[in-house]
Design a protein around this motif. Structure first.
Motif, PDB file in Angstrom:
ATOM      1  N   LEU A  75      47.097  46.287  46.793  1.00 26.17           N
ATOM      2  CA  LEU A  75      45.990  47.054  47.180  1.00 26.17           C
ATOM      3  C   LEU A  75      44.753  46.256  46.752  1.00 26.17           C
ATOM      4  N   PRO A  77      41.998  45.945  44.575  1.00 23.79           N
ATOM      5  CA  PRO A  77      41.448  46.895  43.465  1.00 23.79           C
ATOM      6  C   PRO A  77      40.040  47.186  43.703  1.00 23.79           C
ATOM      7  N   THR A  81      38.990  52.416  39.780  1.00 23.66           N
ATOM      8  CA  THR A  81      39.977  52.425  38.807  1.00 23.66           C
ATOM      9  C   THR A  81      39.482  51.748  37.554  1.00 23.66           C
ATOM     10  N   GLY A 104      53.506  50.994  39.645  1.00 20.81           N
ATOM     11  CA  GLY A 104      52.802  50.706  40.863  1.00 20.81           C
ATOM     12  C   GLY A 104      51.861  49.866  40.560  1.00 20.81           C
ATOM     13  N   THR A 105      52.219  48.589  40.023  1.00 25.31           N
ATOM     14  CA  THR A 105      51.289  47.837  39.323  1.00 25.31           C
ATOM     15  C   THR A 105      50.191  46.968  40.280  1.00 25.31           C
ATOM     16  N   GLY A 106      50.837  46.735  41.686  1.00 23.80           N
ATOM     17  CA  GLY A 106      50.029  46.078  42.687  1.00 23.80           C
ATOM     18  C   GLY A 106      49.745  44.714  42.020  1.00 23.80           C
ATOM     19  N   CYS A 109      45.941  44.634  38.267  1.00 24.83           N
ATOM     20  CA  CYS A 109      44.859  44.891  37.572  1.00 24.83           C
ATOM     21  C   CYS A 109      44.456  45.701  36.226  1.00 24.83           C
ATOM     22  N   ILE A 110      45.312  47.060  36.499  1.00 21.41           N
ATOM     23  CA  ILE A 110      45.073  47.716  35.433  1.00 21.41           C
ATOM     24  C   ILE A 110      45.817  47.182  34.183  1.00 21.41           C
ATOM     25  N   ASN A 170      47.811  54.126  39.152  1.00 22.43           N
ATOM     26  CA  ASN A 170      47.186  54.570  40.296  1.00 22.43           C
ATOM     27  C   ASN A 170      47.729  54.506  41.272  1.00 22.43           C
ATOM     28  N   PRO A 171      48.597  55.954  41.372  1.00 27.17           N
ATOM     29  CA  PRO A 171      49.539  55.757  42.675  1.00 27.17           C
ATOM     30  C   PRO A 171      48.582  56.100  44.040  1.00 27.17           C
ATOM     31  N   PRO A 172      49.416  55.861  44.991  1.00 25.20           N
ATOM     32  CA  PRO A 172      49.144  56.099  46.363  1.00 25.20           C
ATOM     33  C   PRO A 172      48.702  57.704  46.377  1.00 25.20           C
ATOM     34  N   ALA A 194      50.659  51.674  49.485  1.00 27.86           N
ATOM     35  CA  ALA A 194      49.846  51.761  48.199  1.00 27.86           C
ATOM     36  C   ALA A 194      48.537  53.042  48.470  1.00 27.86           C
TER      37      ALA A 194
END
Ligand code: GLN
Length: 245
Positions: A75, A77, A81, A104-106, A109-110, A170-172, A194
């Motif tokens: 995703l 970012p 978020t 769901g770290t993608g 970024c978090i 930050n889930p879908p 995502a």
């Protein structure tokens, strides 16, 4: 002509990307550009003209003041978020040796931002996408927190072991109606899994919440991003699972 919202800015950013120059250096060195810059610039412009976001073309997105690499598996970012990051930072003791789990770290970024802001924290990031895990690891290394993080494949909490002080995600969360109304720039470039939260947008929360108690230390916190209008429903799911909300 393509009705792009900020054509001059996008063109300048893409030109900086093609020339490898910062904006300041570009202004100073405009007459001394790399020989293939014009071709790279032209190629980038062609991609922007057919709707690809600038962040996708350059492969980088700024998040909480740091540069994150993104690709087709992650995703892009969103500034929204950063609110989740701020909520965590407002909640914790910044000098505490916290353990953090990012579901769901993608791009990472978090989690990577939190580790960069919390010098004694360590963390685990999970994702179902191998490509995303590779990007997240590259971002963690590039931003100097690679020694305090590990990334692993897991479908939400399925393969997660142990307990954490903090769980973030930050889930879908887009509903079927939201998915149908997506702009072409999102639909064509952010990975569907995502974004897609099932019929009412809450499918991912329903998968995550039942395992949450077991993944948290007593007194630990879980913080989620939710879609507009979803907060009460997600709080209800948490309360039904016996968590304090
Ligand atoms: N955690 C990542 C982000 O916030 C990915 C989230 C997602 O893919 N839904 O950008």
């Amino acid at each position: 002509e393509a009705r792009i919202a900020a054509p001059e800015l996008d063109a300048r950013l893409l030109l900086c990307h093609a020339t490898g120059l910062t904006h300041e250096a570009y202004v100073a060195a405009l007459n001394d550009a790399a020989p293939d810059a014009a071709a790279r610039f032209g190629a980038s412009i062609e991609r922007r003209l057919v709707g690809e976001p600038v962040s996708r073309i350059v492969g980088i997105r700024e998040f909480y003041g740091r540069s994150f690499r993104i690709d087709a598996s992650t995703l892009d970012p969103r500034p929204d978020t950063e609110t989740l990051v701020e909520a965590v930072l407002g909640l914790v003791d910044r000098e505490a040796p916290l353990s953090i789990l990012d579901l769901g770290t993608g791009s990472g970024c978090i989690l990577v931002t939190l580790l960069a802001e919390l010098p004694r924290a360590s963390g685990v990031g999970v994702d179902v996408s191998q490509g995303a895990l590779e990007q997240a690891l590259a971002n963690a290394d590039a931003l100097g927190v690679g020694n305090r993080v590990s990334f692993a494949a897991s479908d939400w909490l399925e393969a997660v072991e142990g307990r954490f002080d903090l769980v973030v995600a930050n889930p879908p969360y887009l509903s079927a109606a939201d998915m149908a109304a997506l702009s072409p720039e999102v639909r064509g470039h952010d990975p569907g899994p995502a974004l897609d939260g099932g019929p009412d947008g809450l499918s991912a929360y329903r998968r995550i919440v039942p395992g949450l108690r077991k993944a948290l230390h007593p007194g630990g916190f879980a913080l989620f991003e939710v879609g507009s209008g979803q907060a009460q429903a997600v709080l209800r799911l948490l309360a039904e699972a016996g968590l304090d909300v």
